[in-house]
Design an enzyme around this catalytic site. Structure first.
Site, PDB file in Angstrom:
ATOM      1  N   ILE A 103       0.856  -1.182   0.000  1.00  0.00           N
ATOM      2  CA  ILE A 103       0.000   0.000   0.000  1.00  0.00           C
ATOM      3  C   ILE A 103       0.893   1.233   0.000  1.00  0.00           C
ATOM      4  O   ILE A 103       1.716   1.413   0.908  1.00  0.00           O
ATOM      5  CB  ILE A 103      -0.934   0.000   1.221  1.00  0.00           C
ATOM      6  CG1 ILE A 103      -1.876  -1.220   1.175  1.00  0.00           C
ATOM      7  CG2 ILE A 103      -1.746   1.285   1.274  1.00  0.00           C
ATOM      8  CD1 ILE A 103      -2.729  -1.389   2.404  1.00  0.00           C
ATOM      9  N   HIS A 120      -7.468  -2.760 -10.814  1.00  0.00           N
ATOM     10  CA  HIS A 120      -8.047  -3.608  -9.774  1.00  0.00           C
ATOM     11  C   HIS A 120      -9.089  -4.522 -10.408  1.00  0.00           C
ATOM     12  O   HIS A 120      -9.891  -4.071 -11.243  1.00  0.00           O
ATOM     13  CB  HIS A 120      -8.712  -2.726  -8.705  1.00  0.00           C
ATOM     14  CG  HIS A 120      -9.319  -3.496  -7.589  1.00  0.00           C
ATOM     15  ND1 HIS A 120      -8.559  -4.110  -6.617  1.00  0.00           N
ATOM     16  CD2 HIS A 120     -10.612  -3.759  -7.278  1.00  0.00           C
ATOM     17  CE1 HIS A 120      -9.366  -4.724  -5.765  1.00  0.00           C
ATOM     18  NE2 HIS A 120     -10.616  -4.516  -6.141  1.00  0.00           N
ATOM     19  N   GLU A 185      -8.324  -6.673 -18.408  1.00  0.00           N
ATOM     20  CA  GLU A 185      -7.281  -5.844 -17.806  1.00  0.00           C
ATOM     21  C   GLU A 185      -6.201  -5.511 -18.828  1.00  0.00           C
ATOM     22  O   GLU A 185      -5.724  -4.374 -18.916  1.00  0.00           O
ATOM     23  CB  GLU A 185      -6.649  -6.569 -16.612  1.00  0.00           C
ATOM     24  CG  GLU A 185      -7.556  -6.732 -15.410  1.00  0.00           C
ATOM     25  CD  GLU A 185      -6.846  -7.434 -14.264  1.00  0.00           C
ATOM     26  OE1 GLU A 185      -5.664  -7.126 -14.014  1.00  0.00           O
ATOM     27  OE2 GLU A 185      -7.462  -8.324 -13.631  1.00  0.00           O
TER      28      GLU A 185
END
Length: 224
Positions: A103, A120, A185
């Protein structure tokens, strides 16, 4: 209205794993579909397959070891400061997270505000975080998909740029659904990079407006 660049967009990719989305961007650049150059592929994992992909294409591959920062109260921020030094050294204009399993902190978010993207495997804002295909199936969703968004300090909370949807089929498992989402994606991440390179993305609050008639993002629905 798009802009004509005089030099390719300078992109860095942060990856922790196999780097399939990295490969999709590399392929699009080599095919002349994306006006960019990857100036650094950076990983927090020494043996990440993404680094090997970079080497195969003659791209700079960099391992930034998180161990020296472990145990510090500001370990995450200190690590991101080290990453920021690398990014600035390479004059990076756009940062892509591609399976990056850390993160990022305000150190990077602020330095690359609206210049850092993530992909995502869900239709955000539904199902941020992990195990998203499993959650979509358990919730009885009829559609799943993927989202490219700008990165903010909130996990998977940044302004949405592009999305692609796929139907959830009878008998789908998390793995079969993930495989179909991954195909999408690989289509929308390179496209988003090109939109950025063309100067067509404009953040308006929580919305991303795309020049040339796309008022709030863009959606793609795949039949498979």
């Amino acid at each position: 209205m798009s802009i004509k660049r005089t030099t390719p967009l300078r992109v860095a990719v942060l990856a922790s794993g196999r780097g399939s989305n990295l490969q999709a961007v590399i392929d699009a650049i080599e095919a002349g579909e994306v006006d960019a150059t990857i100036v650094a592929v950076i990983s927090n994992k020494k043996d990440a397959a993404a680094l090997e992909r970079a080497r195969k294409h003659g791209l700079p591959d960099l391992f930034v070891d998180p161990k020296p920062f472990a145990g510090r109260p500001d370990s995450r921020e200190a690590y991101d400061r080290a990453l920021l030094e690398v990014l600035e050294k390479h004059n990076v204009e756009l940062v892509l997270l591609a399976g990056y399993m850390k993160i990022v902190t305000a150190v990077l978010v602020n330095a690359y505000a609206n210049r850092m993207m993530n992909i995502h495997p869900s239709l955000l804002p539904s199902f941020p975080g992990l195990e998203v295909q499993k959650k979509a199936i358990e919730w009885g969703c009829k559609l799943a998909g993927c989202t490219v968004h700008f990165v903010t300090e909130g996990v998977d909370e940044g302004p949405i740029i592009l999305q692609a949807a796929v139907p959830i089929l009878d008998g789908d498992t998390p793995d079969t659904l993930a495989a179909r989402i991954l195909v999408q994606e690989h289509k929308i991440y390179p496209r988003t990079v090109q939109l950025f390179a063309e100067g067509r993305l404009h953040v308006d609050g929580r919305c991303v407006r795309i020049d040339d008639g796309h008022p709030v993002g863009e959606a793609i629905i795949s039949p498979s």
